[in-house]
Design an enzyme around this catalytic site. Structure first.
Site, PDB file in Angstrom:
ATOM      1  NE  ARG A 139      -3.673   0.234   2.181  1.00  0.00           N
ATOM      2  CZ  ARG A 139      -4.975   0.194   2.073  1.00  0.00           C
ATOM      3  NH1 ARG A 139      -5.594  -0.950   2.120  1.00  0.00           N
ATOM      4  NH2 ARG A 139      -5.672   1.295   1.923  1.00  0.00           N
ATOM      5  CE  LYS A 159      -1.720  -4.481 -14.825  1.00  0.00           C
ATOM      6  NZ  LYS A 159      -3.038  -4.174 -14.500  1.00  0.00           N
TER       7      LYS A 159
END
Ligand code: G6P
Length: 607
Positions: A30, A484
């Site tokens: 995170r 991606k």
């Protein structure tokens, strides 16, 4: 975005630091610019340590320092918003006296005026962060009771926060608070954990209490209190899904998990004889859904690409006008919404700030709000009127893979359900159900291209630009494929509609600028073949993803990866797989930090 952990045990645990760090590591995805912690030491003082970079740097720093840690302890891993990446700006932050320690997720929007005011009152600041004002406010209001001082401080804050605080005035307590930034308490036999994300505590307990906005929790050694009575919920994640098993990276593990995650998504949701989907999460709004004639889909990043696919599906199969938007735009433009509009939010985490803001705006305007999310009990799940879980298990890699395919499968189920409420025939419904049931096996077959994708990544590794092209259901896949490789390998890529390069991007094409063309045998196959011709005519190298037996593609493209045949609607769920693997291997070859790409974070809880 940033991760918080807190730990407090019944009798004071000498392993508190190890447990806290282990839990924090599960949140490192995170945010990973810097990390820090504050803990009670047996000498009865609070010790605060910080390090720039990964949590392992912090561990190295603490190791061998002769500390005798017990608890409570609070820990934080940071993704910088205010102030550059340095130790001074890492959390925990402290007041002038060094008695109060605060870790914080979110943004305090009025921190500058608070800082000016507190400075005038004599407070000395030692960081450039917004968070530090919280520590000084608590210091200002402290009058023997930590939670009361926190409560008073919160009245002055505008913005968002998940906060955990410890203080040397009280060795037996962690105080926590939440506003628009998730926080939960894990309840284990002889200890409590505080965390910003359930994945941090899953190894300890499945009993959690989620804090709601505006709530303060006081966690003592034996009990905890919060303003409202809350029911403990069971987490339904198997613990082992949080580990990396034998894979070198979470991204690869999560790509490989897709047959299983899709199987899990479909379980009990298909009614073959009726050609329909059974979606328990929509039961309460099923009648209202019959009246809906417009849908806005909102999401960010990869979830937004799933939304773009939803646009095609819902219009074609459910006959409902649909528009997919970046949540960050939707919240500021004046979209035309009325009583027959529904807003569908898509988010893996269910905590993305822009997506939540779009939901809140739509709710205020009386619109039915629906959600597709992966995280049970997330803010999105709790704030939408109804929704569907993607059930793909925890996704840790910042680059979203299995969450994306699960979102797309969920959109197919949603389109099927709404279609069958309207004009979609049983026969078409049955065909979709039949092909959905085959999907896990088709994905399993497609994953066998892994070795080929590795070779192709080696072949193309020196190129720094890529054009990804697709049409109709594979246009969003061109976007997602480019996304991606950009986020994992830091190369420039663009995802375009196959018909558009002649209006612009062909100007880029040369021997030095390859294109990745997604061209399965579908209704736009011939059109895509012409688009590939246009690229080849300009000497652009072409890597194609196509269906076995596509002769024209074989003759035209420099390299072809074959995927199995399925109905057009489901093709994107398969065609993305080679592109995920290509990005993965390409990024590995370039030595990139696969699961934690630079400057990004998994869950973006700031605007
Ligand atoms: C970040 C992540 C992306 C993700 C996006 C939306 O930007 O890096 O991988 O797609 O957030 O996240 P959500 O949890 O709302 O799906």
């Amino acid at each position: 975005m940033c991760g918080i952990v807190g730990y407090i045990s019944k009798n004071g645990d000498v392993k508190s630091l190890d447990i806290g760090i282990e839990a924090l590591k599960r949140l490192e995805y995170r945010g990973y610019d810097s990390a820090g912690l504050a803990f009670w030491d047996k000498s009865r003082q609070i010790i605060c340590q910080k390090a720039v970079g990964r949590i392992s740097n912090l561990e190295k720093k603490i190791g061998g320092n002769g500390f005798s840690p017990i608890d409570p302890v609070i820990l934080h891993t940071r993704w910088a918003t205010h102030g550059n990446v340095c130790e001074a700006n890492a959390h925990p932050h402290s007041d002038c006296t060094g008695n109060i320690f605060v870790v914080h997720n979110g943004i305090i929007e009025n921190y500058l005026s608070l800082k000016e005011q507190l400075s005038r009152e004599g407070h000395r600041f030692s960081s450039a962060t917004d968070t530090e004002v919280i520590a000084h406010l608590i210091e200002k209001f402290f009058d023997g009771n930590l939670e009361e001082a926190l409560r008073k401080s919160l009245c002055y804050l505008s913005g968002t926060y998940g906060i955990a605080v410890i203080s040397s005035h009280d060795p037996n307590k962690i105080v926590a608070a939440r506003l628009s930034s998730p926080l939960l308490i894990g309840l284990a036999d002889d200890h409590f954990l505080v965390a910003s994300d359930a994945s941090a505590i899953i190894a300890h307990t499945r009993k959690v209490v989620y804090l709601d906005d505006g709530e303060i929790a006081v966690i003592n050694r034996d009990n905890f209190t919060i303003i409202r009575e809350k029911k403990a919920e069971e987490l339904d994640w198997p613990e082992d899904q949080c580990g990396m098993e034998s894979y070198p990276h979470y991204m690869l593990k999560e790509i490989m998990e897709q047959p299983a995650s899709i199987e899990q998504n479909l379980k009990g949701r298909l009614v073959s004889e009726e050609g329909n989907a059974k979606l328990g999460g929509l039961d309460t709004v099923a009648e209202r859904l019959r009246q809906i004639d417009k849908i806005y889909i909102v999401g960010c990043g990869t979830a937004r690409h799933a939304g773009l696919l939803g646009e095609y599906m819902l219009e074609e199969y459910a006959g409902i006008r649909t528009k997919a938007e970046a949540a960050s735009e939707f919240r500021y433009r004046k979209a035309l919404l009325d009583g027959t509009t529904a807003l569908l939010a898509i988010s893996q985490s269910g905590e993305t700030a822009d997506t939540l803001a779009a939901i809140r705006d739509a709710k205020k305007r009386g619109v039915l709000t629906l959600g597709i999310t992966n995280v049970v009990g997330s803010t999105q799940a709790r704030e939408t009127d109804a929704g569907i879980y993607t059930r793909c298990g925890p996704e840790i890699g910042v680059a979203s893979t299995k969450a994306f395919t699960s979102q797309v499968v969920t959109l197919v189920l949603f389109s099927l359900f709404l279609g069958r409420q309207r004009h979609l025939t049983v026969t078409t419904g049955q065909r979709i159900v039949k092909d959905l049931l085959r999907l896990p096996e088709l994905i399993r077959q497609t994953l066998q291209c892994d070795a080929q994708m590795k070779q192709l990544a080696e072949k193309y590794q020196l190129y720094d630009n890529f054009l990804y092209l697709g049409r109709k259901y594979n246009y969003p896949i061109a976007r997602e494929g480019a996304h991606k490789i950009k986020e994992t390998a830091y190369v420039h890529a663009e995802g375009c509609r196959g018909g558009e390069p002649k209006h612009c991007e062909l100007a880029l094409i040369s021997e030095r600028f390859p294109s990745i063309c997604i061209v399965p045998a579908d209704s736009v196959y011939d059109k895509m073949v012409s688009n590939i011709q246009e690229i080849k005519a300009r000497k652009g190298p072409v890597l194609a993803v196509s269906t076995e037996g596509s002769r024209e593609v074989k003759n035209l493209a420099d390299d072809v990866v074959y995927i199995p045949q399925t109905m057009e609607l489901l093709t994107p769920i398969i065609s993305i797989i080679p592109l995920q693997l290509f990005a993965y291997h390409f990024a590995v070859l370039r030595g990139c930090d696969i699961d934690k790409p630079r400057n990004l974070a998994k869950s973006v809880t700031v605007e």
